[in-house]
Motif scaffolding. Sequence first.
Motif, PDB file in Angstrom:
ATOM      1  N   SER A  20      -2.637  21.503   1.115  1.00 13.57           N
ATOM      2  CA  SER A  20      -3.175  20.034   1.095  1.00 13.57           C
ATOM      3  C   SER A  20      -2.822  19.356   2.535  1.00 13.57           C
ATOM      4  CB  SER A  20      -2.395  19.301  -0.048  1.00 13.57           C
ATOM      5  OG  SER A  20      -0.989  19.252   0.103  1.00 13.57           O
ATOM      6  N   SER A  21      -1.913  19.841   3.177  1.00 11.58           N
ATOM      7  CA  SER A  21      -1.650  19.279   4.487  1.00 11.58           C
ATOM      8  C   SER A  21      -1.795  20.272   5.359  1.00 11.58           C
ATOM      9  CB  SER A  21      -0.410  18.390   4.535  1.00 11.58           C
ATOM     10  OG  SER A  21      -0.243  17.501   3.576  1.00 11.58           O
ATOM     11  N   ILE A  22      -2.192  19.937   6.848  1.00 14.48           N
ATOM     12  CA  ILE A  22      -1.989  20.899   7.953  1.00 14.48           C
ATOM     13  C   ILE A  22      -0.561  21.090   8.118  1.00 14.48           C
ATOM     14  CG2 ILE A  22      -2.385  21.177  10.312  1.00 14.48           C
ATOM     15  CD1 ILE A  22      -4.649  19.161  10.269  1.00 14.48           C
ATOM     16  N   VAL A  23      -0.209  22.288   8.270  1.00 11.87           N
ATOM     17  CA  VAL A  23       1.212  22.566   8.650  1.00 11.87           C
ATOM     18  C   VAL A  23       1.150  23.494   9.894  1.00 11.87           C
ATOM     19  CG1 VAL A  23       2.308  22.526   6.225  1.00 11.87           C
ATOM     20  CG2 VAL A  23       1.194  24.519   7.048  1.00 11.87           C
ATOM     21  N   LEU A  24       2.291  23.483  10.665  1.00 15.87           N
ATOM     22  CA  LEU A  24       2.254  24.200  11.942  1.00 15.87           C
ATOM     23  C   LEU A  24       3.682  24.859  12.158  1.00 15.87           C
ATOM     24  CD1 LEU A  24       0.524  21.449  14.281  1.00 15.87           C
ATOM     25  CD2 LEU A  24      -0.565  23.392  13.129  1.00 15.87           C
ATOM     26  N   SER A  75       4.294  18.822   9.963  1.00 13.97           N
ATOM     27  CA  SER A  75       3.373  18.841   8.824  1.00 13.97           C
ATOM     28  C   SER A  75       2.528  17.456   8.914  1.00 13.97           C
ATOM     29  CB  SER A  75       3.895  19.011   7.084  1.00 13.97           C
ATOM     30  OG  SER A  75       3.075  18.379   6.197  1.00 13.97           O
ATOM     31  N   TYR A  76       1.206  17.272   8.482  1.00 13.65           N
ATOM     32  CA  TYR A  76       0.696  16.203   8.405  1.00 13.65           C
ATOM     33  C   TYR A  76       0.712  15.508   6.939  1.00 13.65           C
ATOM     34  CZ  TYR A  76      -1.525  17.062  13.010  1.00 13.65           C
ATOM     35  OH  TYR A  76      -1.718  17.010  14.353  1.00 13.65           O
ATOM     36  N   GLU A  77       1.658  15.859   6.163  1.00 12.60           N
ATOM     37  CA  GLU A  77       1.628  15.326   5.016  1.00 12.60           C
ATOM     38  C   GLU A  77       1.574  13.689   4.850  1.00 12.60           C
ATOM     39  OE1 GLU A  77       4.972  17.339   3.166  1.00 12.60           O
ATOM     40  OE2 GLU A  77       5.246  16.041   1.642  1.00 12.60           O
TER      41      GLU A  77
END
Lengths: 168, 439
Positions: free
Chosen positions: B204-208, B223-225
């Motif tokens: 559900s969010s971008i994770v890097l 994370s872009y949470e």
Amino acid sequence: MNVLGKLAALGALTLVAACSNNDPSTWGSGGAGGSGALAPGSVSDPRSPAYFQQAVGDRVLFEVDQSTLTPAAQATLQAQAEWLMANPDYTATIEGHADEQGTREYNLALGARRANAAREFLVSRGVAGNRLTTVSYGKERPIEICSEESCYAKNRRAVTVLTGSTTG
Amino acid sequence: MMKFLTSLFLGAALLAAPVHAQNQPLRIIIDEGVIEPMPFAVPDFVPDSPAAADYAREITRVVASDLTGTGLFREIPSDAFISPVSSFEASVQFADWKAINAQALVTGAVNVSGNRLSVRFRVWDVFSGAELGDGLQFAGTVDGWRRMAHKVADQVYSRITGEGPYFDSRVAFVSESGPKDQRRKRLAIMDYDGANVQYLTDSSSIVLAPRFSPTGDRLLYTSYETGSPRIYVLDVNSVKRQVLPTQEGTMSFAPRFSPDGKTVLYSLAQGGNTDLWRMDISTGNSVRLTSAPSIETAPSYSPDGSQIVFESDRSGTPQLYIMPANGGEATRISFGKGRYGTPVWSPRGDLIAFTKQSKGRFHIGVMRIDGSEERLLTASFLDEGPTWSPNGRVIMFTRETQGASGRSTLYSVDISGRNLRPVRTPDGGSDPSWSPLLN
């Protein structure tokens, strides 16, 4: 880009946003993670987010590895500033993006530079700083997916995404 | 003579076999220019009972796969074998193995009792007829059979190459699916060879860019949470995560642990400018390490924690620099033509792995810590993000293919530049982080 092209792009972007959006308070078609649930209104209504996106132009483009605002970018941001001044209820998040030519970390930092360059221009034209936040997506959210300059040029962007109303 | 040393596995200390003073003619010296893979045989390990048969066969295949995967060994197929090995205790018929040119022979046996499994094995130098090291046994639960296989292969590899082990390790990475403009990313963890993939977050969010703690029990990632990139620390076993404190209106990313696991280096972007900071993970207090209008990112500690290598564009293009761990004057170490990024200090301390962009191509390379002896190991449309195997011999990285259908895949390559190979994952993969050797 003509209006038809912009509408086509908007359609594609809305699809992206629908997949990743988790913040119902955000408006617009920024092409990134935090945008796009609410109806943008009619492009014929000059006070609508749709008008801002398409008639004013919600994005500016950058040269390779640059965050300097081109004359064309400054003209777009000038129009954005005027619209934001005329519609003081809106706040905005400026999303900085990079093309895929670069490492993930560097591109995050580069996107931050681009978003900030756009924000500083808007502030310099009178938009209150507390209405404008920034975020960088680096190379994580391209809108064009070919690996050629024609696509890269559109991905090196700062998109002003209307995020809501300061009075609402 | 056939006495075994038993080491309890999983939760107990691994007892090392005593070193016998003997000549070890069977040896692969990896730093030699061209290596002809050493032919070896590993007949199916002998099951002590029918219940152990499947495990014995599978363990043998993992051992063989680990060894051949290094590019240093070539397995002789079992249909070439002259005599079967039906008893682990019976003496080895060296003439039969010599005849098929097996230089090394690995024999083993597997015992299953309830949910307990043990593997015992020996490594033989076929031509001298001598045993290489001592017989050893690993024991644990049946669930841990793959790890026991990796431990056996680690022993074989280390005894023959003299290098440290690395097969009993894991890799955290970002699992990727979907096209470039709708890519979904999930944090995942797997065995080093791509087995046992587990997902640690949803998409559900971008994770890097996950990064292992020095003990392998925690991961840092971005994370872009919350809508903006922030750094999280995740407990690998409980999968509980916690966001690290950060200043309002900033973005934080590119985290990495210090060698003692108490400190996190990271990049913080504020007002468009990205600098390096250091956080005490127990208090959440941060200290600024660089203060320049240029981009400073991708920091990595030296193994002794005294220095930091990082990427900066203060010279006009991204280059690599080293500075003391408390900040201060930085020394540029990259001087080749091109743009350098994501430097990572090797666990041995002698090399820096990096990403290099030159003439429209990307490379993974290594250089000495003074910047000398730069060697490019790979070249493609987009290679980036190196991570070191626990023994400092192998580098894993991300390779993204070109164009609208472009896809990310994990690859590994020996630091000699040999043995470039994809690491199989269920979907695409990026941003690998190699764990330390498991206990």
